[in-house]
Scaffold this motif. Sequence first.
Motif, mmCIF file in Angstrom:
data_model
loop_
_atom_site.group_PDB
_atom_site.id
_atom_site.type_symbol
_atom_site.label_atom_id
_atom_site.label_comp_id
_atom_site.label_asym_id
_atom_site.label_seq_id
_atom_site.Cartn_x
_atom_site.Cartn_y
_atom_site.Cartn_z
ATOM 1 N N TYR A 41 -1.936 10.360 -9.897
ATOM 2 C CA TYR A 41 -2.691 9.887 -8.744
ATOM 3 C C TYR A 41 -3.921 9.093 -9.177
ATOM 4 C CZ TYR A 41 0.480 13.085 -6.571
ATOM 5 O OH TYR A 41 1.625 13.698 -6.171
ATOM 6 N N ILE A 42 -4.540 9.526 -10.254
ATOM 7 C CA ILE A 42 -5.608 8.757 -10.883
ATOM 8 C C ILE A 42 -5.189 8.638 -12.345
ATOM 9 C CG2 ILE A 42 -8.032 8.684 -11.531
ATOM 10 C CD1 ILE A 42 -8.603 10.395 -9.042
ATOM 11 N N CYS A 45 4.574 5.228 -5.762
ATOM 12 C CA CYS A 45 4.451 5.172 -7.218
ATOM 13 C C CYS A 45 3.649 6.366 -7.727
ATOM 14 C CB CYS A 45 3.802 3.861 -7.638
ATOM 15 S SG CYS A 45 3.741 3.614 -9.420
ATOM 16 N N ASP A 46 2.587 6.720 -7.016
ATOM 17 C CA ASP A 46 1.783 7.875 -7.401
ATOM 18 C C ASP A 46 2.592 9.163 -7.306
ATOM 19 O OD1 ASP A 46 -0.367 6.242 -7.854
ATOM 20 O OD2 ASP A 46 -1.380 6.722 -5.967
ATOM 21 N N ILE A 47 3.371 9.295 -6.235
ATOM 22 C CA ILE A 47 4.175 10.508 -6.047
ATOM 23 C C ILE A 47 5.255 10.612 -7.119
ATOM 24 C CG2 ILE A 47 5.850 11.606 -4.496
ATOM 25 C CD1 ILE A 47 4.086 10.565 -2.167
ATOM 26 N N HIS A 89 0.845 -1.200 0.000
ATOM 27 C CA HIS A 89 0.000 0.000 0.000
ATOM 28 C C HIS A 89 0.882 1.253 0.000
ATOM 29 C CE1 HIS A 89 -4.080 1.534 0.414
ATOM 30 N NE2 HIS A 89 -3.536 2.533 1.081
ATOM 31 N N PHE A 90 1.927 1.242 0.797
ATOM 32 C CA PHE A 90 2.876 2.356 0.826
ATOM 33 C C PHE A 90 3.557 2.510 -0.535
ATOM 34 C CE2 PHE A 90 7.171 4.024 1.703
ATOM 35 C CZ PHE A 90 6.809 5.265 2.215
ATOM 36 N N SER A 91 3.843 1.392 -1.200
ATOM 37 C CA SER A 91 4.484 1.475 -2.512
ATOM 38 C C SER A 91 3.537 2.071 -3.554
ATOM 39 C CB SER A 91 5.004 0.107 -2.957
ATOM 40 O OG SER A 91 3.949 -0.792 -3.152
#
Length: 117
Positions: free
Chosen positions: A57-58, A50-52, A44-46
Amino acid sequence: VFVILALPPVMVLMINLIRIALHPNCKFLLFAWTSAFLIGILTHFSFIMCDIITHKYIPVSNHDPEIRLLMFGVHGFTHAFSSTQELLFSIERTFACAYPATYHDRKFSKGLLLLAE
């Protein structure tokens, strides 16, 4: 947020699980559950990282980075595994409470637990 709040007690449990006096079956199931929970938190943290890094983000399209698709698979597996562990743990505890003398005298049930896993 609730998963992050649950992380410290799960870490304490995993660290102290070796020293806690529990039946080997119970200890095995708790260790498997905490492992799945921690791997789920890491995946979940990854996702967040990955989004950052990708600034997506979407996703605009269905073309996620390949690593993100792998992370989805691992996250889904650990979530299912964690839920299965909770079910197995409740069955094991029910048996231990219903038949305490029989349960206490039994040794580690390798075959049965590995089959259930």
